[in-house]
Design an enzyme around this catalytic site. Structure first.
Site, PDB file in Angstrom:
ATOM      1  N   GLN A  87       0.838  -1.196   0.000  1.00  0.00           N
ATOM      2  CA  GLN A  87       0.000   0.000   0.000  1.00  0.00           C
ATOM      3  C   GLN A  87       0.877   1.251   0.000  1.00  0.00           C
ATOM      4  O   GLN A  87       1.901   1.310   0.674  1.00  0.00           O
ATOM      5  CB  GLN A  87      -0.887  -0.020   1.239  1.00  0.00           C
ATOM      6  CG  GLN A  87      -1.966   1.026   1.262  1.00  0.00           C
ATOM      7  CD  GLN A  87      -2.989   0.753   2.357  1.00  0.00           C
ATOM      8  OE1 GLN A  87      -3.152  -0.381   2.795  1.00  0.00           O
ATOM      9  NE2 GLN A  87      -3.680   1.788   2.796  1.00  0.00           N
ATOM     10  N   SER A 127       4.104  -5.897   3.212  1.00  0.00           N
ATOM     11  CA  SER A 127       2.837  -5.787   3.922  1.00  0.00           C
ATOM     12  C   SER A 127       1.722  -6.438   3.120  1.00  0.00           C
ATOM     13  O   SER A 127       1.684  -7.655   2.954  1.00  0.00           O
ATOM     14  CB  SER A 127       2.553  -4.313   4.224  1.00  0.00           C
ATOM     15  OG  SER A 127       1.374  -4.155   4.984  1.00  0.00           O
ATOM     16  N   LEU A 128       0.825  -5.646   2.581  1.00  0.00           N
ATOM     17  CA  LEU A 128      -0.244  -6.130   1.716  1.00  0.00           C
ATOM     18  C   LEU A 128       0.282  -7.067   0.633  1.00  0.00           C
ATOM     19  O   LEU A 128      -0.373  -8.052   0.269  1.00  0.00           O
ATOM     20  CB  LEU A 128      -0.937  -4.924   1.083  1.00  0.00           C
ATOM     21  CG  LEU A 128      -1.904  -5.156  -0.063  1.00  0.00           C
ATOM     22  CD1 LEU A 128      -3.157  -5.850   0.458  1.00  0.00           C
ATOM     23  CD2 LEU A 128      -2.252  -3.840  -0.726  1.00  0.00           C
ATOM     24  N   ARG A 137      -9.408  -7.410   4.983  1.00  0.00           N
ATOM     25  CA  ARG A 137      -8.262  -6.892   5.743  1.00  0.00           C
ATOM     26  C   ARG A 137      -8.261  -5.363   5.765  1.00  0.00           C
ATOM     27  O   ARG A 137      -8.029  -4.746   6.807  1.00  0.00           O
ATOM     28  CB  ARG A 137      -6.956  -7.401   5.119  1.00  0.00           C
ATOM     29  CG  ARG A 137      -5.670  -6.949   5.822  1.00  0.00           C
ATOM     30  CD  ARG A 137      -4.476  -7.511   5.065  1.00  0.00           C
ATOM     31  NE  ARG A 137      -3.193  -7.271   5.717  1.00  0.00           N
ATOM     32  CZ  ARG A 137      -2.353  -6.303   5.385  1.00  0.00           C
ATOM     33  NH1 ARG A 137      -2.672  -5.434   4.421  1.00  0.00           N
ATOM     34  NH2 ARG A 137      -1.192  -6.179   5.998  1.00  0.00           N
ATOM     35  N   HIS A 151       1.134  -1.892  11.249  1.00  0.00           N
ATOM     36  CA  HIS A 151       2.234  -2.745  11.707  1.00  0.00           C
ATOM     37  C   HIS A 151       2.776  -2.318  13.076  1.00  0.00           C
ATOM     38  O   HIS A 151       3.978  -2.390  13.332  1.00  0.00           O
ATOM     39  CB  HIS A 151       3.339  -2.813  10.650  1.00  0.00           C
ATOM     40  CG  HIS A 151       2.855  -3.435   9.383  1.00  0.00           C
ATOM     41  ND1 HIS A 151       2.546  -4.763   9.278  1.00  0.00           N
ATOM     42  CD2 HIS A 151       2.567  -2.885   8.176  1.00  0.00           C
ATOM     43  CE1 HIS A 151       2.109  -5.022   8.070  1.00  0.00           C
ATOM     44  NE2 HIS A 151       2.097  -3.894   7.384  1.00  0.00           N
ATOM     45  N   GLN A 181       1.287 -10.464  11.288  1.00  0.00           N
ATOM     46  CA  GLN A 181       1.906  -9.495  10.381  1.00  0.00           C
ATOM     47  C   GLN A 181       1.309  -8.110  10.489  1.00  0.00           C
ATOM     48  O   GLN A 181       2.006  -7.097  10.482  1.00  0.00           O
ATOM     49  CB  GLN A 181       1.786 -10.002   8.935  1.00  0.00           C
ATOM     50  CG  GLN A 181       2.453  -9.138   7.884  1.00  0.00           C
ATOM     51  CD  GLN A 181       1.494  -8.726   6.780  1.00  0.00           C
ATOM     52  OE1 GLN A 181       0.391  -8.270   7.055  1.00  0.00           O
ATOM     53  NE2 GLN A 181       1.922  -8.902   5.548  1.00  0.00           N
TER      54      GLN A 181
END
Length: 312
Positions: free
Chosen positions: A10, A88-89, A113, A197, A246
């Site tokens: 992202q 991440s994503l 999510r 995060h 995560q």
């Protein structure tokens, strides 16, 4: 040739992404047309008339649909990964590339999510900052010093000299000031909608774990390098457990890049809008071959890059 695929996260999104791929490749069209996420993926990705693309719950399925479609386009051309990771994503796209998720499930999962992360961030006066020119010990010490003002934690170890911190605004701003006192060159505020995060996203992690009970994950057929581990899963943790962890813990992207090289990859292919991950690779592994694929033109240029890698 062994290729590592790195998937963008992202922040790399922009209106128009994927429009040329959709027009040219049926495999890309299938990825965007096949998922039910409650809005028109094409309209938001290509034109974004209502300004939704930068909102987390819209960004995430648009990005993963893009990545899934482009992965399928490359597969039709015989370009497949021997290892995968994502920022991440992007880890969800990496799991798709590894056969752990089907396309529809991956896109619909990150739609959930995105909503869970948005809900978890509501009511939190949060901030994230990129700390440049400081090592991990310095940034960790700065966060510890500022923690009396609230939650502040390192949340992205992107590459040498680039670490992101996040948490409650007052604590983040204090940590940034302390980091500069300790020698950091610069601290840049990031335009994000939540303290991603960090431990403040625990409600999102809890929601994801419940959601994952309805998902049938398959065993990956290539190594997947997990954000929260900085490498392969060695402890036998399940994929749902790692993904739940995560969202609320630091992303070790630099470590994943190093682990990918250690697996014997000959080159890295970045998949997604932008070239941020290619930049991380160049700073982490100077001279290592890396190529970013975002457009139909990039797809057509990729074979020449691979030939150059083979020629050495």
């Amino acid at each position: 040739m062994k290729l590592g695929f790195l998937y963008a996260g992202q922040g790399a999104q922009h209106p128009g992404m994927g429009a040329d791929l959709y027009e040219k490749y049926p495999a890309f069209r299938s990825a965007l047309d096949g998922a039910d996420v409650g809005f028109d993926l094409k309209a938001v990705s290509f034109a974004d008339p209502d300004g939704l693309l930068n909102e987390t719950q819209y960004t995430q399925p648009c990005m993963v649909a893009f990545a899934v479609g482009l992965t399928d386009v490359l597969a039709e051309k015989g370009v497949v990964p021997s290892a995968a990771a994502g920022l991440s994503l992007g880890e969800y796209s990496a799991l798709y590339a590894a056969g752990a998720l089907d396309a529809k499930t991956a896109v619909e999962m990150v739609a959930f999510r995105g909503k869970a992360m948005t809900d978890a961030a509501k009511g939190v006066d949060s901030a994230m900052m990129a700390v440049l020119g400081a090592d991990r010990e310095t940034v960790t010490a700065a966060c510890k010093t500022a923690s009396s003002l609230g939650v502040v934690e390192p949340c992205n170890f992107n590459c040498p000299g680039q670490i992101v911190i996040g948490g409650e605004r007052a604590a983040v701003e204090k940590a940034a000031a302390v980091a500069k006192e300790l020698g950091a060159k610069r601290c840049m505020p990031l335009n994000v909608s939540g303290p991603f995060h960090t431990s403040l996203l625990k409600p999102a992690g809890d929601a994801l774990r419940e959601y994952f009970k309805t998902v049938d994950f398959q065993q990956p057929n290539i190594p997947v390098l997990h954000n929260c581990l900085g490498g392969e899963n060695q402890a036998g943790d399940s994929i749902p457990a790692l993904l739940g962890r995560q969202v609320q813990s630091a992303v070790y992207m630099e470590d994943c890049i190093r682990a990918m090289a250690a697996l014997g990859m000959d080159a890295v292919v970045e998949i997604g809008p932008g070239k941020a991950l290619a930049g991380f690779v160049k700073k982490t592994l100077p001279g290592f071959p890396v190529f970013s694929v975002e457009t139909a033109e990039d797809v057509e240029k990729l074979p020449e890059f691979l030939k150059e890698v083979e020629r050495g």
